[in-house]
Design a protein around this motif. Structure first.
Motif, PDB file in Angstrom:
ATOM      1  N   ALA A  65       0.787  -1.372   0.526  1.00 56.57           N
ATOM      2  CA  ALA A  65       0.076   0.019  -0.063  1.00 56.57           C
ATOM      3  C   ALA A  65       1.018   1.289  -0.921  1.00 56.57           C
ATOM      4  CB  ALA A  65      -0.706  -0.005   1.094  1.00 56.57           C
ATOM      5  N   LYS A  66       0.845   2.268  -0.576  1.00 58.73           N
ATOM      6  CA  LYS A  66       1.587   2.952  -1.167  1.00 58.73           C
ATOM      7  C   LYS A  66       1.003   4.585   0.234  1.00 58.73           C
ATOM      8  CE  LYS A  66       2.586   7.296  -4.481  1.00 58.73           C
ATOM      9  NZ  LYS A  66       3.758   7.245  -3.456  1.00 58.73           N
ATOM     10  N   ILE A  67       2.321   4.902   0.732  1.00 56.56           N
ATOM     11  CA  ILE A  67       2.245   5.842   1.727  1.00 56.56           C
ATOM     12  C   ILE A  67       2.046   7.617   0.723  1.00 56.56           C
ATOM     13  CG2 ILE A  67       2.923   7.223   3.503  1.00 56.56           C
ATOM     14  CD1 ILE A  67       4.831   4.673   4.851  1.00 56.56           C
ATOM     15  N   VAL A  68       1.553   8.361   0.981  1.00 60.06           N
ATOM     16  CA  VAL A  68       0.677   9.248   0.581  1.00 60.06           C
ATOM     17  C   VAL A  68       1.475  10.560   1.255  1.00 60.06           C
ATOM     18  CG1 VAL A  68      -0.535  11.042  -1.342  1.00 60.06           C
ATOM     19  CG2 VAL A  68      -1.002   8.181  -0.673  1.00 60.06           C
ATOM     20  N   GLY A  69       2.495  11.499   0.402  1.00 61.00           N
ATOM     21  CA  GLY A  69       3.090  12.759   0.602  1.00 61.00           C
ATOM     22  C   GLY A  69       3.820  12.062   1.859  1.00 61.00           C
ATOM     23  N   ASP A  70       3.436  12.851   3.157  1.00 57.65           N
ATOM     24  CA  ASP A  70       4.034  13.114   3.918  1.00 57.65           C
ATOM     25  C   ASP A  70       4.145  12.038   5.420  1.00 57.65           C
ATOM     26  OD1 ASP A  70       6.437  14.646   3.398  1.00 57.65           O
ATOM     27  OD2 ASP A  70       6.010  16.738   3.917  1.00 57.65           O
ATOM     28  N   SER A  71       3.252  11.240   5.179  1.00 55.73           N
ATOM     29  CA  SER A  71       2.307  11.133   6.372  1.00 55.73           C
ATOM     30  C   SER A  71       3.437   9.801   7.468  1.00 55.73           C
ATOM     31  CB  SER A  71       1.330  10.202   5.728  1.00 55.73           C
ATOM     32  OG  SER A  71       0.367  11.197   5.279  1.00 55.73           O
ATOM     33  N   LYS A  72       2.954   9.239   8.090  1.00 49.53           N
ATOM     34  CA  LYS A  72       4.214   8.158   8.878  1.00 49.53           C
ATOM     35  C   LYS A  72       3.247   7.317   9.233  1.00 49.53           C
ATOM     36  CE  LYS A  72       7.608  12.149  10.187  1.00 49.53           C
ATOM     37  NZ  LYS A  72       7.096  12.406   8.730  1.00 49.53           N
ATOM     38  N   VAL A  73       3.421   6.339   9.198  1.00 45.89           N
ATOM     39  CA  VAL A  73       2.280   5.103   9.297  1.00 45.89           C
ATOM     40  C   VAL A  73       3.462   4.290  10.522  1.00 45.89           C
ATOM     41  CG1 VAL A  73       1.830   2.907   8.977  1.00 45.89           C
ATOM     42  CG2 VAL A  73       1.395   4.911   7.143  1.00 45.89           C
ATOM     43  N   VAL A  74       2.731   3.750  11.348  1.00 44.47           N
ATOM     44  CA  VAL A  74       3.744   3.594  12.740  1.00 44.47           C
ATOM     45  C   VAL A  74       2.947   2.406  12.992  1.00 44.47           C
ATOM     46  CG1 VAL A  74       4.432   3.877  15.521  1.00 44.47           C
ATOM     47  CG2 VAL A  74       4.737   5.687  13.831  1.00 44.47           C
ATOM     48  N   VAL A  75       3.327   0.892  12.930  1.00 44.78           N
ATOM     49  CA  VAL A  75       2.665  -0.155  13.455  1.00 44.78           C
ATOM     50  C   VAL A  75       3.705  -0.842  15.001  1.00 44.78           C
ATOM     51  CG1 VAL A  75       2.542  -2.982  12.872  1.00 44.78           C
ATOM     52  CG2 VAL A  75       2.453  -0.485  11.054  1.00 44.78           C
ATOM     53  N   LYS A  76       2.483  -1.054  15.405  1.00 44.06           N
ATOM     54  CA  LYS A  76       2.672  -1.405  16.864  1.00 44.06           C
ATOM     55  C   LYS A  76       1.362  -2.816  17.503  1.00 44.06           C
ATOM     56  CE  LYS A  76       4.849   2.635  19.553  1.00 44.06           C
ATOM     57  NZ  LYS A  76       4.966   2.953  20.463  1.00 44.06           N
ATOM     58  N   GLY A  77       2.786  -3.755  17.083  1.00 47.00           N
ATOM     59  CA  GLY A  77       1.300  -4.985  16.977  1.00 47.00           C
ATOM     60  C   GLY A  77       0.472  -4.662  16.256  1.00 47.00           C
ATOM     61  N   ASP A  78      -1.208  -4.561  16.765  1.00 42.95           N
ATOM     62  CA  ASP A  78      -2.300  -4.819  16.144  1.00 42.95           C
ATOM     63  C   ASP A  78      -2.827  -3.855  16.005  1.00 42.95           C
ATOM     64  OD1 ASP A  78      -3.585  -5.406  18.078  1.00 42.95           O
ATOM     65  OD2 ASP A  78      -4.912  -6.042  17.643  1.00 42.95           O
ATOM     66  N   GLU A  79      -1.882  -2.269  15.706  1.00 45.89           N
ATOM     67  CA  GLU A  79      -2.865  -1.337  15.512  1.00 45.89           C
ATOM     68  C   GLU A  79      -1.433  -0.643  14.742  1.00 45.89           C
ATOM     69  OE1 GLU A  79      -5.081   1.003  17.515  1.00 45.89           O
ATOM     70  OE2 GLU A  79      -5.724  -1.523  18.402  1.00 45.89           O
ATOM     71  N   VAL A  80      -2.212  -0.005  13.382  1.00 51.14           N
ATOM     72  CA  VAL A  80      -1.750   0.898  12.863  1.00 51.14           C
ATOM     73  C   VAL A  80      -1.867   2.403  13.217  1.00 51.14           C
ATOM     74  CG1 VAL A  80      -1.143   1.764  10.482  1.00 51.14           C
ATOM     75  CG2 VAL A  80      -1.763  -0.702  11.365  1.00 51.14           C
ATOM     76  N   THR A  81      -1.023   3.316  13.271  1.00 58.91           N
ATOM     77  CA  THR A  81      -1.476   5.006  13.263  1.00 58.91           C
ATOM     78  C   THR A  81      -0.820   5.530  12.080  1.00 58.91           C
ATOM     79  OG1 THR A  81      -1.352   4.423  15.479  1.00 58.91           O
ATOM     80  CG2 THR A  81      -1.271   6.789  14.812  1.00 58.91           C
ATOM     81  N   ILE A  82      -1.630   6.209  11.927  1.00 57.27           N
ATOM     82  CA  ILE A  82      -1.656   7.028  10.123  1.00 57.27           C
ATOM     83  C   ILE A  82      -0.730   8.486  10.981  1.00 57.27           C
ATOM     84  CG2 ILE A  82      -1.744   7.599   7.609  1.00 57.27           C
ATOM     85  CD1 ILE A  82      -3.147   4.717   7.663  1.00 57.27           C
ATOM     86  N   THR A  83       0.097   9.320  10.533  1.00 57.73           N
ATOM     87  CA  THR A  83      -0.125  10.608  11.255  1.00 57.73           C
ATOM     88  C   THR A  83       0.557  12.151   9.815  1.00 57.73           C
ATOM     89  OG1 THR A  83       1.735  10.787  12.597  1.00 57.73           O
ATOM     90  CG2 THR A  83       0.354  10.616  13.621  1.00 57.73           C
ATOM     91  N   GLY A  84       0.357  13.193   9.652  1.00 56.81           N
ATOM     92  CA  GLY A  84       0.567  14.079   8.935  1.00 56.81           C
ATOM     93  C   GLY A  84      -0.393  15.364   9.260  1.00 56.81           C
ATOM     94  N   ILE A  85      -0.321  15.937   8.663  1.00 59.78           N
ATOM     95  CA  ILE A  85      -0.376  17.417   8.690  1.00 59.78           C
ATOM     96  C   ILE A  85      -1.306  17.585   7.331  1.00 59.78           C
ATOM     97  CG2 ILE A  85       1.665  18.534   9.375  1.00 59.78           C
ATOM     98  CD1 ILE A  85       2.383  19.975   7.855  1.00 59.78           C
TER      99      ILE A  85
END
Length: 178
Positions: A122-142
């Motif tokens: 899956a493509k990460i668009v722009g300056d988004s940041k993807v963090v995977v911890k266990g079964d949780e995925v967090t996507i952050t960005g401005i």
């Protein structure tokens, strides 16, 4: 005959945020970073007046009124992005085959999805940041659109085709937005 009056919308600029308007491009700088966007709709003018951004259109038609609202929403999202940012939370769900999700450069690699031999990406668009911890995925960005599209790319990468979705509920799903 009734002539429609001009429509004027004002957007307050919060403290610590700087808005620069050059021709049709709006740049917003804040504590989290900088975001810019071009607005090309011809009947909407964008001006800066002290601590406000002013959107105006004269002799508005229905589409002009809609574009004023759309432009206002985009600028508000840019201001929110550079001050607070956007954060989406997703959950990795699997029944039989434990899938492995890891971000690599500008993509997210999903291995062992439904026991498949080849990884899905899956493509990460722009300056988004993807963090995977266990079964949780967090996507952050401005940028709200980049964060949302990255989330949609992850969800679509784990879409199941050719099987009963009531039985095979594996995938990566959105749980909350902040």
């Amino acid at each position: 005959m009734v002539v429609a009056a001009a429509i004027r919308e004002e957007i307050e600029i919060p403290e610590g945020v700087e808005v620069i308007i050059e021709k049709n491009e709006v740049s917003v700088k804040g504590p989290n970073g900088e975001d810019s966007r071009k607005f090309t709709y011809p009947n909407v003018s964008i001006k800066e007046d002290g601590d406000k951004v002013i959107l105006e259109t004269s002799f508005p038609k229905k589409k002009d009124k809609a574009m004023i609202g759309t432009t206002r929403a985009h600028i508000n999202n840019m201001i929110t992005g550079v001050t607070d940012g956007f954060e989406y939370h997703m959950k990795i769900v699997y029944a039989h085959f434990p899938m492995k999700v890891e971000p690599k450069n500008d993509t997210v690699e999903i291995t062992n999805f439904l026991g498949e031999r080849y990884p899905r990406t899956a493509k990460i668009v722009g300056d988004s940041k993807v963090v995977v911890k266990g079964d949780e995925v967090t996507i952050t960005g401005i940028n709200k659109e980049h964060v949302g599209q990255t989330m949609a790319n992850l969800e679509q990468a784990t879409k199941i085709k050719g099987r009963d979705p009531r039985v095979f509920q594996d995938g990566i799903y959105l749980t909350s937005k902040e």
